[in-house]
Scaffold this motif. Structure first.
Motif, mmCIF file in Angstrom:
data_model
loop_
_atom_site.group_PDB
_atom_site.id
_atom_site.type_symbol
_atom_site.label_atom_id
_atom_site.label_comp_id
_atom_site.label_asym_id
_atom_site.label_seq_id
_atom_site.Cartn_x
_atom_site.Cartn_y
_atom_site.Cartn_z
ATOM 1 N N GLY A 86 3.419 -5.375 -0.465
ATOM 2 C CA GLY A 86 2.543 -4.244 -0.188
ATOM 3 C C GLY A 86 1.291 -4.292 -1.041
ATOM 4 N N ALA A 87 0.236 -3.635 -0.570
ATOM 5 C CA ALA A 87 -1.035 -3.614 -1.306
ATOM 6 C C ALA A 87 -1.708 -2.262 -1.108
ATOM 7 N N ARG A 88 -2.358 -1.797 -2.167
ATOM 8 C CA ARG A 88 -3.078 -0.527 -2.111
ATOM 9 C C ARG A 88 -4.428 -0.688 -2.798
ATOM 10 N N LEU A 89 -5.463 -0.164 -2.182
ATOM 11 C CA LEU A 89 -6.811 -0.205 -2.751
ATOM 12 C C LEU A 89 -7.291 1.220 -2.977
ATOM 13 N N GLU A 90 -7.808 1.477 -4.177
ATOM 14 C CA GLU A 90 -8.331 2.802 -4.510
ATOM 15 C C GLU A 90 -9.747 2.666 -5.035
ATOM 16 N N LEU A 91 -10.613 3.579 -4.627
ATOM 17 C CA LEU A 91 -11.990 3.638 -5.100
ATOM 18 C C LEU A 91 -12.337 5.067 -5.455
ATOM 19 N N SER A 97 -18.233 13.071 -5.664
ATOM 20 C CA SER A 97 -18.673 14.176 -4.821
ATOM 21 C C SER A 97 -18.087 13.929 -3.441
ATOM 22 N N GLY A 98 -17.376 14.914 -2.935
ATOM 23 C CA GLY A 98 -16.738 14.752 -1.650
ATOM 24 C C GLY A 98 -15.363 14.119 -1.779
ATOM 25 N N PRO A 99 -14.686 13.920 -0.666
ATOM 26 C CA PRO A 99 -13.321 13.383 -0.687
ATOM 27 C C PRO A 99 -13.288 11.913 -1.088
ATOM 28 N N LEU A 100 -12.174 11.511 -1.680
ATOM 29 C CA LEU A 100 -11.977 10.112 -2.023
ATOM 30 C C LEU A 100 -11.579 9.332 -0.764
ATOM 31 N N PRO A 101 -11.940 8.052 -0.712
ATOM 32 C CA PRO A 101 -11.554 7.252 0.453
ATOM 33 C C PRO A 101 -10.050 6.973 0.461
ATOM 34 N N ALA A 102 -9.491 6.935 1.658
ATOM 35 C CA ALA A 102 -8.073 6.599 1.821
ATOM 36 C C ALA A 102 -7.993 5.222 2.482
ATOM 37 N N PHE A 103 -8.034 4.170 1.651
ATOM 38 C CA PHE A 103 -7.987 2.810 2.174
ATOM 39 C C PHE A 103 -6.547 2.433 2.563
ATOM 40 N N TYR A 104 -6.426 1.664 3.614
ATOM 41 C CA TYR A 104 -5.144 1.043 3.943
ATOM 42 C C TYR A 104 -5.381 -0.434 4.261
ATOM 43 N N TRP A 105 -4.348 -1.231 4.001
ATOM 44 C CA TRP A 105 -4.400 -2.673 4.272
ATOM 45 C C TRP A 105 -4.242 -2.860 5.776
ATOM 46 N N ASP A 106 -5.301 -3.284 6.426
ATOM 47 C CA ASP A 106 -5.326 -3.315 7.884
ATOM 48 C C ASP A 106 -4.848 -4.646 8.456
ATOM 49 N N GLU A 107 -5.275 -5.769 7.857
ATOM 50 C CA GLU A 107 -4.946 -7.074 8.425
ATOM 51 C C GLU A 107 -5.282 -8.180 7.445
ATOM 52 N N ILE A 125 -6.259 -13.083 11.440
ATOM 53 C CA ILE A 125 -5.133 -14.021 11.401
ATOM 54 C C ILE A 125 -3.808 -13.332 11.692
ATOM 55 N N ALA A 126 -3.557 -12.208 11.010
ATOM 56 C CA ALA A 126 -2.231 -11.594 11.144
ATOM 57 C C ALA A 126 -2.270 -10.153 10.668
ATOM 58 N N ASP A 127 -1.217 -9.432 11.038
ATOM 59 C CA ASP A 127 -1.006 -8.099 10.484
ATOM 60 C C ASP A 127 -0.609 -8.224 9.020
ATOM 61 N N PRO A 128 -0.735 -7.169 8.243
ATOM 62 C CA PRO A 128 -0.281 -7.235 6.852
ATOM 63 C C PRO A 128 1.221 -7.468 6.799
ATOM 64 N N GLY A 129 1.646 -8.282 5.850
ATOM 65 C CA GLY A 129 3.067 -8.594 5.721
ATOM 66 C C GLY A 129 3.348 -9.217 4.382
ATOM 67 N N LYS A 137 3.082 -23.174 -3.802
ATOM 68 C CA LYS A 137 2.362 -22.475 -2.737
ATOM 69 C C LYS A 137 1.685 -21.217 -3.279
ATOM 70 N N PRO A 138 0.577 -21.359 -4.010
ATOM 71 C CA PRO A 138 -0.190 -20.175 -4.397
ATOM 72 C C PRO A 138 -0.795 -19.528 -3.154
ATOM 73 N N GLN A 139 -1.156 -18.285 -3.270
ATOM 74 C CA GLN A 139 -1.696 -17.546 -2.131
ATOM 75 C C GLN A 139 -3.124 -17.076 -2.417
ATOM 76 N N GLN A 140 -3.985 -17.181 -1.402
ATOM 77 C CA GLN A 140 -5.333 -16.619 -1.449
ATOM 78 C C GLN A 140 -5.604 -15.875 -0.147
ATOM 79 N N PRO A 141 -4.901 -14.791 0.086
ATOM 80 C CA PRO A 141 -5.059 -14.085 1.358
ATOM 81 C C PRO A 141 -6.380 -13.308 1.404
#
Length: 218
Positions: A86-91, A97-107, A125-129, A137-141
């Motif tokens: 799983g992955a989560r991004l916060e900014l 000022s105003g609401p915070l963004p609600a990011f989700y891992w899309d693809e 390439i693919a859905d998140p998984g 096998k390092p990863q650079q998604p």
């Protein structure tokens, strides 16, 4: 052969036997230590490194699309495989000022170079998984995060990327910042939702220029 010579010979043989026994014992102990160390290292959990890239790409229309490609690698070979499930991004703005963004891992995606246009083309390439990370096998998604109904405004933004490890083994969190200027906002507006722009955190400083921050800048 005199009795003195025989005694000297026996003494030399005993000394040789003692040295041989000592060296054999040390060699065996060292081999056992190496074997035990290798076994413990093999059974231990993976020591995984997560590094953020020098480049992120951002597109903005009615929503924000953020393209981020971290590197995940394991330094030692182990029987346990590191799985990022799983992955989560916060900014958050420096002056919120105003609401915070609600990011989700899309693809997951990739970029390829288009020689004719001298630009990059994006492909999904693919859905998140789950991502399996091993020494071999390092990863650079290329992870695409989406914040619907939210847009940048000029200013500095503090961010966190959190990667969740499987099996309730905690998370990896990496912090970063993004600087958005009025010029970038104008480019976002003219580019539309599908035009992404490159932000870097490693641009060299020109002669006489004030030191740059470590933030991603366009």
């Amino acid at each position: 052969m005199s009795s003195g010579d025989q005694a000297s010979q026996r003494q030399g043989r005993r000394r040789f036997d003692a040295v041989h026994l000592w060296s054999t014992t040390v060699t065996g102990a060292a081999a056992l230590g190496i074997a035990l160390y290798s076994l413990v290292a093999l059974k231990a959990g993976p020591e995984t490194d997560v590094t953020l890239p020098h480049v992120v790409r951002i597109a903005q229309g009615n929503d924000v699309w953020l393209f981020l490609q971290p590197t995940m690698s394991t330094r030692h070979r182990t029987e346990t495989v590191e799985v990022i499930d799983g992955a989560r991004l916060e900014l958050r703005g420096k002056s919120p000022s105003g609401p915070l963004p609600a990011f989700y891992w899309d693809e997951l995606g990739s970029f390829s170079y288009n020689f004719d246009s001298n630009d990059l083309s994006y492909q999904r390439i693919a859905d998140p998984g789950p991502l399996l990370v091993t020494q071999d096998k390092p990863q650079q998604p290329l992870m695409v995060f989406v914040a619907e109904g939210w847009v940048f405004r000029p200013g500095r933004y503090e961010g966190e990327l959190t990667l969740r490890r499987s099996g309730d083994r905690g998370t990896f969190t990496r912090e970063f910042c993004i600087l958005v200027t009025a010029d970038v906002m104008a480019k976002f507006k003219s580019g539309g939702q599908r035009r992404y722009f490159e932000f870097r955190n490693d641009r060299p400083r020109a002669s006489g220029e004030a030191p740059r921050s470590s933030c991603y800048e366009h």
